[in-house]
Each structure stands twice: as structure tokens, then as C-alpha cells.
Design a protein around this motif. Sequence first.
Motif, PDB file in Angstrom:
ATOM      1  N   PHE A  42      42.490  44.505  31.923  1.00 18.28           N
ATOM      2  CA  PHE A  42      42.452  43.426  31.304  1.00 18.28           C
ATOM      3  C   PHE A  42      41.252  42.742  31.750  1.00 18.28           C
ATOM      4  O   PHE A  42      40.074  42.272  31.543  1.00 18.28           O
ATOM      5  CB  PHE A  42      43.895  42.359  31.816  1.00 18.28           C
ATOM      6  N   LEU A  43      41.095  43.503  33.151  1.00 19.25           N
ATOM      7  CA  LEU A  43      39.551  43.456  33.938  1.00 19.25           C
ATOM      8  C   LEU A  43      38.317  43.954  34.020  1.00 19.25           C
ATOM      9  O   LEU A  43      37.288  42.839  33.735  1.00 19.25           O
ATOM     10  CB  LEU A  43      39.924  43.456  35.554  1.00 19.25           C
ATOM     11  N   GLN A  44      38.590  44.709  32.685  1.00 15.31           N
ATOM     12  CA  GLN A  44      37.907  45.467  32.282  1.00 15.31           C
ATOM     13  C   GLN A  44      36.908  44.358  30.633  1.00 15.31           C
ATOM     14  O   GLN A  44      36.247  44.796  30.480  1.00 15.31           O
ATOM     15  CB  GLN A  44      38.135  46.486  32.042  1.00 15.31           C
ATOM     16  N   GLY A  45      37.953  43.780  30.386  1.00 18.56           N
ATOM     17  CA  GLY A  45      37.449  42.915  28.954  1.00 18.56           C
ATOM     18  C   GLY A  45      38.124  43.739  28.064  1.00 18.56           C
ATOM     19  O   GLY A  45      37.943  44.294  26.936  1.00 18.56           O
ATOM     20  N   MET A  46      39.592  43.078  27.683  1.00 15.50           N
ATOM     21  CA  MET A  46      40.381  43.317  26.907  1.00 15.50           C
ATOM     22  C   MET A  46      39.996  43.125  25.787  1.00 15.50           C
ATOM     23  O   MET A  46      39.931  42.006  25.294  1.00 15.50           O
ATOM     24  CB  MET A  46      41.974  43.125  26.702  1.00 15.50           C
ATOM     25  N   PRO A  47      39.927  43.946  24.546  1.00 14.93           N
ATOM     26  CA  PRO A  47      39.583  43.546  23.302  1.00 14.93           C
ATOM     27  C   PRO A  47      39.863  42.834  22.738  1.00 14.93           C
ATOM     28  O   PRO A  47      40.967  42.759  22.689  1.00 14.93           O
ATOM     29  CB  PRO A  47      39.407  44.830  22.765  1.00 14.93           C
ATOM     30  N   GLN A  48      39.933  41.850  21.762  1.00 20.11           N
ATOM     31  CA  GLN A  48      40.170  40.575  21.521  1.00 20.11           C
ATOM     32  C   GLN A  48      41.228  41.331  19.675  1.00 20.11           C
ATOM     33  O   GLN A  48      39.531  41.724  19.121  1.00 20.11           O
ATOM     34  CB  GLN A  48      39.750  39.022  21.351  1.00 20.11           C
ATOM     35  N   ASN A  88      43.376  47.929  44.469  1.00 24.26           N
ATOM     36  CA  ASN A  88      42.903  47.397  43.773  1.00 24.26           C
ATOM     37  C   ASN A  88      42.643  45.418  44.418  1.00 24.26           C
ATOM     38  O   ASN A  88      42.610  44.775  43.145  1.00 24.26           O
ATOM     39  CB  ASN A  88      42.267  47.549  42.452  1.00 24.26           C
ATOM     40  N   ALA A  89      43.382  44.769  44.642  1.00 21.94           N
ATOM     41  CA  ALA A  89      43.880  44.084  45.397  1.00 21.94           C
ATOM     42  C   ALA A  89      42.913  42.836  45.417  1.00 21.94           C
ATOM     43  O   ALA A  89      42.914  42.049  44.905  1.00 21.94           O
ATOM     44  CB  ALA A  89      44.598  44.049  46.923  1.00 21.94           C
ATOM     45  N   LEU A  90      42.203  43.574  45.426  1.00 19.19           N
ATOM     46  CA  LEU A  90      41.075  42.274  45.688  1.00 19.19           C
ATOM     47  C   LEU A  90      40.034  42.125  44.195  1.00 19.19           C
ATOM     48  O   LEU A  90      40.535  40.451  43.791  1.00 19.19           O
ATOM     49  CB  LEU A  90      39.682  42.427  46.705  1.00 19.19           C
ATOM     50  N   ALA A  91      40.260  42.617  43.311  1.00 20.26           N
ATOM     51  CA  ALA A  91      40.310  42.369  42.017  1.00 20.26           C
ATOM     52  C   ALA A  91      41.094  41.722  41.331  1.00 20.26           C
ATOM     53  O   ALA A  91      40.937  40.692  40.409  1.00 20.26           O
ATOM     54  CB  ALA A  91      39.428  43.672  41.807  1.00 20.26           C
ATOM     55  N   LEU A  92      41.944  42.424  41.594  1.00 26.09           N
ATOM     56  CA  LEU A  92      43.669  41.773  40.546  1.00 26.09           C
ATOM     57  C   LEU A  92      43.302  40.934  41.091  1.00 26.09           C
ATOM     58  O   LEU A  92      44.398  39.556  40.765  1.00 26.09           O
ATOM     59  CB  LEU A  92      44.590  43.249  41.489  1.00 26.09           C
ATOM     60  N   ARG A  93      43.446  40.158  42.438  1.00 24.99           N
ATOM     61  CA  ARG A  93      43.521  38.890  42.499  1.00 24.99           C
ATOM     62  C   ARG A  93      42.584  38.018  42.816  1.00 24.99           C
ATOM     63  O   ARG A  93      43.181  36.756  42.734  1.00 24.99           O
ATOM     64  CB  ARG A  93      44.588  38.932  44.501  1.00 24.99           C
ATOM     65  N   MET A  94      41.652  37.854  42.184  1.00 19.10           N
ATOM     66  CA  MET A  94      40.556  37.209  41.358  1.00 19.10           C
ATOM     67  C   MET A  94      41.073  36.183  40.496  1.00 19.10           C
ATOM     68  O   MET A  94      40.356  34.644  40.427  1.00 19.10           O
ATOM     69  CB  MET A  94      39.798  37.906  41.300  1.00 19.10           C
ATOM     70  N   GLU A  95      41.323  36.207  39.926  1.00 18.84           N
ATOM     71  CA  GLU A  95      41.672  34.956  39.192  1.00 18.84           C
ATOM     72  C   GLU A  95      42.333  33.666  39.648  1.00 18.84           C
ATOM     73  O   GLU A  95      42.069  32.590  39.204  1.00 18.84           O
ATOM     74  CB  GLU A  95      43.459  35.815  38.106  1.00 18.84           C
ATOM     75  N   PRO A  96      43.689  33.455  40.466  1.00 18.85           N
ATOM     76  CA  PRO A  96      43.243  32.040  40.701  1.00 18.85           C
ATOM     77  C   PRO A  96      42.474  31.653  41.813  1.00 18.85           C
ATOM     78  O   PRO A  96      42.743  30.714  42.485  1.00 18.85           O
ATOM     79  CB  PRO A  96      44.961  32.759  42.030  1.00 18.85           C
ATOM     80  N   VAL A  97      41.829  32.579  42.391  1.00 16.25           N
ATOM     81  CA  VAL A  97      40.536  32.489  43.480  1.00 16.25           C
ATOM     82  C   VAL A  97      39.436  31.227  42.384  1.00 16.25           C
ATOM     83  O   VAL A  97      38.892  30.178  42.713  1.00 16.25           O
ATOM     84  CB  VAL A  97      39.766  33.424  44.386  1.00 16.25           C
ATOM     85  N   ILE A  98      39.195  32.510  40.889  1.00 10.66           N
ATOM     86  CA  ILE A  98      38.615  31.340  40.308  1.00 10.66           C
ATOM     87  C   ILE A  98      39.065  30.370  39.537  1.00 10.66           C
ATOM     88  O   ILE A  98      37.895  29.284  39.168  1.00 10.66           O
ATOM     89  CB  ILE A  98      37.483  32.147  38.990  1.00 10.66           C
ATOM     90  N   SER A  99      40.153  30.385  39.253  1.00 16.39           N
ATOM     91  CA  SER A  99      40.844  29.246  38.575  1.00 16.39           C
ATOM     92  C   SER A  99      41.688  28.286  39.483  1.00 16.39           C
ATOM     93  O   SER A  99      42.295  27.679  39.348  1.00 16.39           O
ATOM     94  CB  SER A  99      41.949  29.475  37.820  1.00 16.39           C
ATOM     95  N   PHE A 100      40.990  28.150  41.079  1.00 11.02           N
ATOM     96  CA  PHE A 100      42.048  27.109  41.898  1.00 11.02           C
ATOM     97  C   PHE A 100      41.282  25.741  41.692  1.00 11.02           C
ATOM     98  O   PHE A 100      42.586  24.608  41.455  1.00 11.02           O
ATOM     99  CB  PHE A 100      41.028  28.279  43.167  1.00 11.02           C
ATOM    100  N   GLY A 101      40.539  25.866  41.151  1.00  4.62           N
ATOM    101  CA  GLY A 101      40.125  24.227  41.195  1.00  4.62           C
ATOM    102  C   GLY A 101      41.026  23.711  39.708  1.00  4.62           C
ATOM    103  O   GLY A 101      41.440  22.461  39.652  1.00  4.62           O
ATOM    104  N   LEU A 102      41.188  24.487  38.556  1.00  3.47           N
ATOM    105  CA  LEU A 102      41.555  24.174  37.203  1.00  3.47           C
ATOM    106  C   LEU A 102      43.521  24.634  38.000  1.00  3.47           C
ATOM    107  O   LEU A 102      44.297  23.575  37.352  1.00  3.47           O
ATOM    108  CB  LEU A 102      42.051  25.613  36.194  1.00  3.47           C
ATOM    109  N   LEU A 103      44.102  24.973  39.383  1.00  3.34           N
ATOM    110  CA  LEU A 103      45.619  25.002  39.485  1.00  3.34           C
ATOM    111  C   LEU A 103      46.159  23.359  39.826  1.00  3.34           C
ATOM    112  O   LEU A 103      46.729  23.278  39.602  1.00  3.34           O
ATOM    113  CB  LEU A 103      45.473  26.117  40.038  1.00  3.34           C
ATOM    114  N   LEU A 104      44.865  23.041  40.792  1.00  4.71           N
ATOM    115  CA  LEU A 104      45.233  22.347  41.512  1.00  4.71           C
ATOM    116  C   LEU A 104      44.990  21.032  40.611  1.00  4.71           C
ATOM    117  O   LEU A 104      45.933  19.727  40.689  1.00  4.71           O
ATOM    118  CB  LEU A 104      43.890  21.517  42.415  1.00  4.71           C
ATOM    119  N   PHE A 105      44.374  20.619  39.275  1.00  2.52           N
ATOM    120  CA  PHE A 105      44.173  19.827  38.907  1.00  2.52           C
ATOM    121  C   PHE A 105      45.445  19.755  37.560  1.00  2.52           C
ATOM    122  O   PHE A 105      46.291  18.792  37.712  1.00  2.52           O
ATOM    123  CB  PHE A 105      42.431  20.006  37.744  1.00  2.52           C
TER     124      PHE A 105
END
Length: 392
Positions: free
Chosen positions: A53-59, A211-228
Motif C-alpha cells: 500500500f505504501l508503494q502505491g497499490m494499483p487501483q 518500518n514503524a516510522l513509514a507505517l505510522r506516517m498516515e496519521p501524521v500527514i492526516s493529523f489536521g484531518l483527524l482533528l477536524f
Amino acid sequence: MSENTRVARAAPTDLQAPRGRLPVLDVLRGVAILGTLMTNVWIFASPGSEWAFLQGMPQADPLEEPAEAVFQFLADGKFLAMLTMLFGVGLAIQYDSARRRGTDWPRGYRPRALFLFAEGTVHFVLVFGFDVLMGYALTALLAARLLVRSERRRRVIMWTSVGLHTALMALITVALLAERSPAEPGPGAERAVRVYAEGNWFDQIAFRLDNALALRMEPVISFGLLLFLFLLGVRLYRAGVFAATDRGRVLRARLACWGLGIGLPFNATVALAGEDFFFLARYVAAPVVALGYLGLVGVLLDRAWLPAPAVSALSAVGRTALTCYVLQNVLAMLACYGIGLGLAERYGENGPWWVMGLWAVICAVLVAFATGWLRRFSHGPLESVQRWALRR
């Protein structure tokens, strides 16, 4: 006919919401939990799982695999956003309860949030790299503090956070469009495929920790959305969206109309624009559709258009939401990874139908488990552990 009467007719007596619970919220939580699996099941079923998924799972191509494309489109990001809003609703309910009891807030809420973070950490390490509980716990700590602030301050923070989030998603999209050559698979791709197909459980745990840092990036980059979404859930609850009143029914209908009317065309446009628009589709357009889903489920309940067995099943899953969230990932792990049935490797090239079938089977297991459990107990297993731990 009142909403309470409709719900009473729709659900068997032993599965009606306990006193103090809002029946519509249990149904919505059940929808959100089963809907979240609609996205996650594709991750489990892909060689390399979370890393893929992190590598870009094809749609899926709508022309070649229309059923898969529609399935993924209806789910991706929508139910996760709905679940996040409902977590904000739950936070508002707990705040009101704390005020009635005279409990210090947010100090009295912190143990609950920290325990949720601990549960999420265990879930991340042992089961699934894209756990949402850790991110929810940290966001809840901030949102809980904001509940004692003025409405004006919450409104400013709410819209500022979503504005910054949208700008970040736009910048990421621009960067992806500017990238001339497709990204090559990272160095961990082959290892991830081997680990999930052939490795043992401890190999998978080690891979997630490495690979915890990479796998935990989604809540980091989407934190503004989570708070909203947390604060939006609070506002929806206080506005009466979930109340059994005429105003509540009107608000639910408006959410369905505007959320689906605006969100679906917007989401379809960015989704069809290509993989470079993934972040706009999942983290900007999908939450708008989630509002529409929330309103639509409410309308279906208001008009008694959901069959009674469906209401009972969704309510049961909603009342055991934490347990069912973890259990669905455990079941998907055992079905897809090499430590279990290894379906991802055995059927990975056989088209999408087995993945959608797996989702349906897991949903049926969750419904049967939740229904049977609640006939004997008032709370789910993990919910009971949480209540026991927080009372000590």
C-alpha cells in the motif's frame, strides 16, 4: 411514527440499545466498522500487505474490473472518515457525562486515551501496521482539551486544521504530478512479500517494528484531518444530528443530500484523474462523501427502510466496535498471510471476486460473533477489558 418506535420495531428486544445509548449511533458504528474492512481487505490480500500500500497499490481499472473499481471507490477513505467523526461524537458524549458526574475534564479522560493508545500499539505490533487507534488516542487528547474552550476557538482551530490539511494534500498532489518517472519499488518490497507469504508471525512483527516510522506516517500527514473530523463530530452531536427529533431528521436528510450530491461527483472526478490524485481522493473528497453516508444511514433508519435483521446486525457490531475492529483484522491476517491460509499468495492472480467474498465472510463472522456475545454480555470482550482496567 417516531424514530424510537421505528428502531424498536426494527431490532429484536435483546439487541436494542441499552438505556442511555443512541440507537442510530450503534448502527452507524457498525456500518463504519464493516465499511473500513472494505478498504483494509485489499491491503491484506495484496502481496506485501501494508508495504504494498505504501508503494502505491494499483487501483482497479473501471473498464477492465468495474466491480472491483466500484467496490474500492465506495469504501476508500469514506468509512474511516465516518469512524473518525463518530469517535468525536463519543468524545462529546463522554464530556457531557463527565460534567454531570462532576469529573475533572480533561484530566479524567486521559487514562482512557492512554489506554486506547496502548491497545493500538499492541494491535499495530501484533496484527496490522495501519492501526487507527494510536492516532485516535493522540488526537483525542488534544480534542478533549478543546472541549473546555470557547465555541469560537474550537471553530477557528477546526477550520484552520482542515485548511492546512487540504493545502498539504494539494502540495503532495502537485509533487506527484511533477514527478516525471514512476517511482520504483522500495528496497523493502521484495522482503515484505516474502515475510507475509512465507515468514512466521515473529518475522512480521519484526518487519513492522523495523518500518514503524513509514507505517505510522498516515496519521501524521492526516493529523489536521483527524482533528477536524473529531471536532466536526462534536458539532454534529451538539447540533442534534443524532437526536430522535424532527430537527434531527431534517439534519440527517440534509447531510445525505449535500454530502452525496457534492462528495460523490468530486470524489469520482479526482479518482478518475489518476493515481497522482490519490491523496486528494482519499483525504479530501472521501470525508465529504462520509458525511453523505452518515446522513443516508440516518435517513434509512428514520424511514424504516433498513430490514430488521440488518439493523440488529449493525447495532451488534456497533456496540462491540473496538472488538470487531481488531477481530476483523485478525481474521483477515489469518486468511491472507502465510501464517494462516495464505490466500493472498494462492489466489492473488485470480481476480477481485475472492477478495470481495472474503470481506463478506468476515462480515458474517463479525455479525454472528457480536450478536451471540451480546446475548450473554452487555459489552464486547475488549470493551470489557477496557472498562475493567480503567476502574482499577
